[in-house]
Scaffold this motif. Structure first.
Motif, PDB file in Angstrom:
ATOM      1  N   VAL A 129     -38.989 -52.631   8.378  1.00  0.00           N
ATOM      2  CA  VAL A 129     -40.300 -52.820   9.007  1.00  0.00           C
ATOM      3  C   VAL A 129     -41.291 -53.371   7.986  1.00  0.00           C
ATOM      4  O   VAL A 129     -41.325 -52.927   6.832  1.00  0.00           O
ATOM      5  CB  VAL A 129     -40.820 -51.473   9.581  1.00  0.00           C
ATOM      6  CG1 VAL A 129     -42.324 -51.490   9.768  1.00  0.00           C
ATOM      7  CG2 VAL A 129     -40.135 -51.163  10.910  1.00  0.00           C
ATOM      8  N   LYS A 130     -42.080 -54.348   8.414  1.00  0.00           N
ATOM      9  CA  LYS A 130     -43.252 -54.788   7.658  1.00  0.00           C
ATOM     10  C   LYS A 130     -44.479 -54.454   8.494  1.00  0.00           C
ATOM     11  O   LYS A 130     -44.354 -54.022   9.654  1.00  0.00           O
ATOM     12  CB  LYS A 130     -43.182 -56.284   7.363  1.00  0.00           C
ATOM     13  CG  LYS A 130     -41.967 -56.681   6.531  1.00  0.00           C
ATOM     14  CD  LYS A 130     -42.098 -58.062   5.960  1.00  0.00           C
ATOM     15  CE  LYS A 130     -42.586 -57.980   4.524  1.00  0.00           C
ATOM     16  NZ  LYS A 130     -42.430 -59.248   3.792  1.00  0.00           N
ATOM     17  N   HIS A 131     -45.654 -54.645   7.910  1.00  0.00           N
ATOM     18  CA  HIS A 131     -46.884 -54.351   8.639  1.00  0.00           C
ATOM     19  C   HIS A 131     -47.760 -55.597   8.751  1.00  0.00           C
ATOM     20  O   HIS A 131     -47.737 -56.470   7.875  1.00  0.00           O
ATOM     21  CB  HIS A 131     -47.658 -53.213   7.967  1.00  0.00           C
ATOM     22  CG  HIS A 131     -47.190 -51.856   8.398  1.00  0.00           C
ATOM     23  ND1 HIS A 131     -46.002 -51.321   7.973  1.00  0.00           N
ATOM     24  CD2 HIS A 131     -47.740 -50.947   9.251  1.00  0.00           C
ATOM     25  CE1 HIS A 131     -45.844 -50.123   8.521  1.00  0.00           C
ATOM     26  NE2 HIS A 131     -46.882 -49.877   9.304  1.00  0.00           N
ATOM     27  N   VAL A 132     -48.509 -55.628   9.824  1.00  0.00           N
ATOM     28  CA  VAL A 132     -49.466 -56.705  10.080  1.00  0.00           C
ATOM     29  C   VAL A 132     -50.870 -56.117  10.033  1.00  0.00           C
ATOM     30  O   VAL A 132     -51.144 -55.103  10.678  1.00  0.00           O
ATOM     31  CB  VAL A 132     -49.224 -57.355  11.462  1.00  0.00           C
ATOM     32  CG1 VAL A 132     -50.309 -58.379  11.773  1.00  0.00           C
ATOM     33  CG2 VAL A 132     -47.845 -57.991  11.518  1.00  0.00           C
ATOM     34  N   LEU A 133     -51.735 -56.727   9.239  1.00  0.00           N
ATOM     35  CA  LEU A 133     -53.156 -56.400   9.269  1.00  0.00           C
ATOM     36  C   LEU A 133     -53.879 -57.602   9.845  1.00  0.00           C
ATOM     37  O   LEU A 133     -53.811 -58.706   9.288  1.00  0.00           O
ATOM     38  CB  LEU A 133     -53.693 -56.083   7.871  1.00  0.00           C
ATOM     39  CG  LEU A 133     -55.203 -55.809   7.799  1.00  0.00           C
ATOM     40  CD1 LEU A 133     -55.589 -54.575   8.611  1.00  0.00           C
ATOM     41  CD2 LEU A 133     -55.673 -55.658   6.358  1.00  0.00           C
ATOM     42  N   LYS A 134     -54.529 -57.392  10.963  1.00  0.00           N
ATOM     43  CA  LYS A 134     -55.302 -58.451  11.614  1.00  0.00           C
ATOM     44  C   LYS A 134     -56.776 -58.054  11.641  1.00  0.00           C
ATOM     45  O   LYS A 134     -57.106 -56.871  11.845  1.00  0.00           O
ATOM     46  CB  LYS A 134     -54.787 -58.672  13.032  1.00  0.00           C
ATOM     47  CG  LYS A 134     -55.713 -59.492  13.927  1.00  0.00           C
ATOM     48  CD  LYS A 134     -56.575 -58.590  14.795  1.00  0.00           C
ATOM     49  CE  LYS A 134     -57.761 -59.316  15.369  1.00  0.00           C
ATOM     50  NZ  LYS A 134     -58.661 -58.387  16.121  1.00  0.00           N
ATOM     51  N   VAL A 135     -57.658 -59.005  11.415  1.00  0.00           N
ATOM     52  CA  VAL A 135     -59.088 -58.748  11.538  1.00  0.00           C
ATOM     53  C   VAL A 135     -59.741 -59.924  12.269  1.00  0.00           C
ATOM     54  O   VAL A 135     -59.218 -61.038  12.289  1.00  0.00           O
ATOM     55  CB  VAL A 135     -59.780 -58.541  10.170  1.00  0.00           C
ATOM     56  CG1 VAL A 135     -59.175 -57.361   9.434  1.00  0.00           C
ATOM     57  CG2 VAL A 135     -59.723 -59.794   9.315  1.00  0.00           C
ATOM     58  N   SER A 136     -60.863 -59.655  12.879  1.00  0.00           N
ATOM     59  CA  SER A 136     -61.679 -60.694  13.504  1.00  0.00           C
ATOM     60  C   SER A 136     -62.828 -61.008  12.553  1.00  0.00           C
ATOM     61  O   SER A 136     -63.638 -60.129  12.235  1.00  0.00           O
ATOM     62  CB  SER A 136     -62.221 -60.213  14.851  1.00  0.00           C
ATOM     63  OG  SER A 136     -61.160 -59.920  15.743  1.00  0.00           O
TER      64      SER A 136
END
Length: 510
Positions: free
Chosen positions: A201-208
């Motif tokens: 598993v990897k992680h995604v960090l998303k921001v607006s």
């Protein structure tokens, strides 16, 4: 969120007008993410913590299948605080009524963390780690440094801020609507529960990004001992990958445990004037929900419309092995072109006229504006003219244009959504959007899927690698007067290996 077999969508809503105003939450439910039923408004001003408005937030399913919502409220001083809400009746699968926990707010900015009280908002879905503590992120900034603040809690009520943000980046401005979720590696398209930690598993960090109104994301590693996120590509700004290169903002994912999928929903605001919005009586829509997963390369996410949207398809029109000669225009007939789902694949053979990509052409949106659908090229522009009028006074073109880089001699694929001629209404925003697509057009071919819905054109390039959402408001190409064309304004021929276009039934919105 998914609760007892029913999907719940909560959204910002101004009950007093079509323009922005102090928001409450709208609430709709669905059994398939396609057909929706509205419910009473929630998160209305109820206590000091949200007396001046209820802003964005997220749902978390607590142990025992109990939903909870954290959202941003505006208190009497117009400071942003985080507010906790629960359903009044856990036995109601529609969760029509909610109440605010009496001990609100549960998180607030303090002088110690040097956070401005106007820059502290939009909590994520929470996740639980092996230590039994919940984690949640809140968007913020310090000066012009964007931050994802991390809070921990044992009971989901008493939250303590961590010493360090989970990640931050210089000069990126305010980070709104953060999202943090796991994705499986090695091309596994299944979704992962938000609390999943595993070697694959990897992680995604998303921001607006508030500065540009773009939703950007990075893929990386999450160190659970340090509660720190390290992106594989170490930045978070407008150079980062984007979910969507058109009108798309404030998006949010959730884990659909029934179908083992991670689902993405996003907001597409208007391209029309406030005066036109007032005449329409509404503004702002949600895009078609998308499945989202990590590409097998590990370098980017793939997005694709949920499969249930295909239940609206009817009366397919098909085309195979058709050569589209340079300078040609071919109408696709037999469909409702104002409300359609179109899939098209191209084969590239004729390479002799491919254009060279100038070293200065690094901005795909500017390049699409400079070399739009009406500008003849070598290999392209070719693609679809959607929402087109009979005389082509109006059309929204979605197309590819292929270049060769000067120094590497590799192919560079440009994908554009050209709104410059989308409407004869002079007050509309007709920005042209563009993105470079990481694909080998000769070896892999090129594909487009375009969802057309009257004022919306959602375009998925290269099997979901890049997406562009357009909001357009034609004046001539409306309802049965709208037309769909395949076009090629390059000098090189291209072949359509397969085209299928469906008329789409209307979703049921109660």
């Amino acid at each position: 969120m998914l609760f007892k077999g029913i999907y719940h969508l909560f959204y910002q809503y101004n009950p007093n007008g079509v323009a922005w105003g102090p928001p409450v939450w709208g609430h709709s439910t669905s059994k398939d993410l396609v057909n929706w039923m509205p419910h009473p408004l929630t998160m209305e001003p109820e206590m000091a913590a949200n007396i001046n408005g209820s802003w964005s937030g997220s749902a978390t399913i607590l142990p025992g299948n109990k939903p909870a919502i954290l959202f941003t409220g505006l208190d009497p001083k117009y400071e942003q605080v985080q507010v906790l809400a629960y359903p009044k009746n856990i036995n109601d699968p529609y969760l029509k009524e909610w109440f605010l926990a009496p001990h609100n707010p549960v998180m607030f900015p303090t002088p110690q963390n040097q956070i401005n009280a106007t820059s502290f908002r939009d909590p994520t879905t929470a996740w639980m780690m092996p230590d039994g503590k919940w984690r949640v992120l809140v968007g913020s900034k310090r000066g012009q440094r964007g931050l994802s603040l991390l809070f921990r809690s044992k009971d989901f009520v008493n939250w303590v801020e961590a010493k360090h943000p989970i990640y931050s980046y210089k000069l990126s401005g305010m980070w709104e609507c953060p999202d943090f979720f796991p994705v499986y590696t090695n091309g596994n398209t299944m979704g992962a529960d938000t609390s999943t930690i595993a070697p694959n598993v990897k992680h995604v960090l998303k921001v607006s990004l508030d500065l540009s109104k773009h939703d950007v994301y990075t893929i990386g590693g999450y160190n659970i001992k340090k509660d720190a996120y390290t992106p594989d590509v170490g930045f978070m700004n407008d150079s980062s990958l984007r979910y969507d290169y058109g009108k798309y903002y404030a998006s949010k994912t959730f884990y659909d445990g029934a179908n083992k999928e991670r689902i993405l929903l996003g907001w597409a605001n208007e391209s029309s004037s406030v005066e036109d919005d007032t005449i329409k009586g509404w503004s702002g829509i949600h895009t078609i929900p998308r499945r989202i997963w990590l590409h097998k390369s590990g370098k980017q996410l793939i997005q694709w419309p949920i499969s249930n949207i295909e239940n609206l398809r009817q009366k397919p029109v098909k085309m195979y092995g058709k050569l589209i000669k340079g300078g040609s225009l071919n109408e696709v007939t037999g469909i409702t072109a104002a409300q359609a789902d179109v899939e098209i694949s191209f084969k590239i053979k004729d390479l002799k006229n491919v254009e060279k990509l100038e070293p200065s052409w690094t901005n795909p949106q500017l390049l699409c504006s400079k070399k739009g659908a009406s500008v003849n090229g070598g290999l392209g522009p070719f693609g679809l003219m959607t929402l087109a009028s009979k005389g082509l006074e109006e059309y929204t073109a979605v197309f590819f244009r292929i270049f060769k880089a000067y120094h590497t001699n590799k192919f560079v694929v440009l994908m554009c959504s050209d709104q410059s001629r989308s409407s004869l209404n002079p007050t509309n925003d007709k920005t042209t959007y563009g993105t470079f697509v990481d694909v080998d057009p000769v070896r892999e071919g090129l594909s487009l899927r375009v969802l057309i819905d009257h004022s919306v054109v959602e375009s998925f390039g290269a099997k979901g690698k890049n997406v562009i959402t357009a909001r357009v408001y034609p004046t001539l190409a409306i309802n049965e007067k709208a037309r769909l064309y395949v076009f090629n304004k390059g000098t090189s021929n291209v072949e359509i290996t397969r085209l299928t276009a469906w008329s789409m039934k209307k979703a049921h919105i109660a």
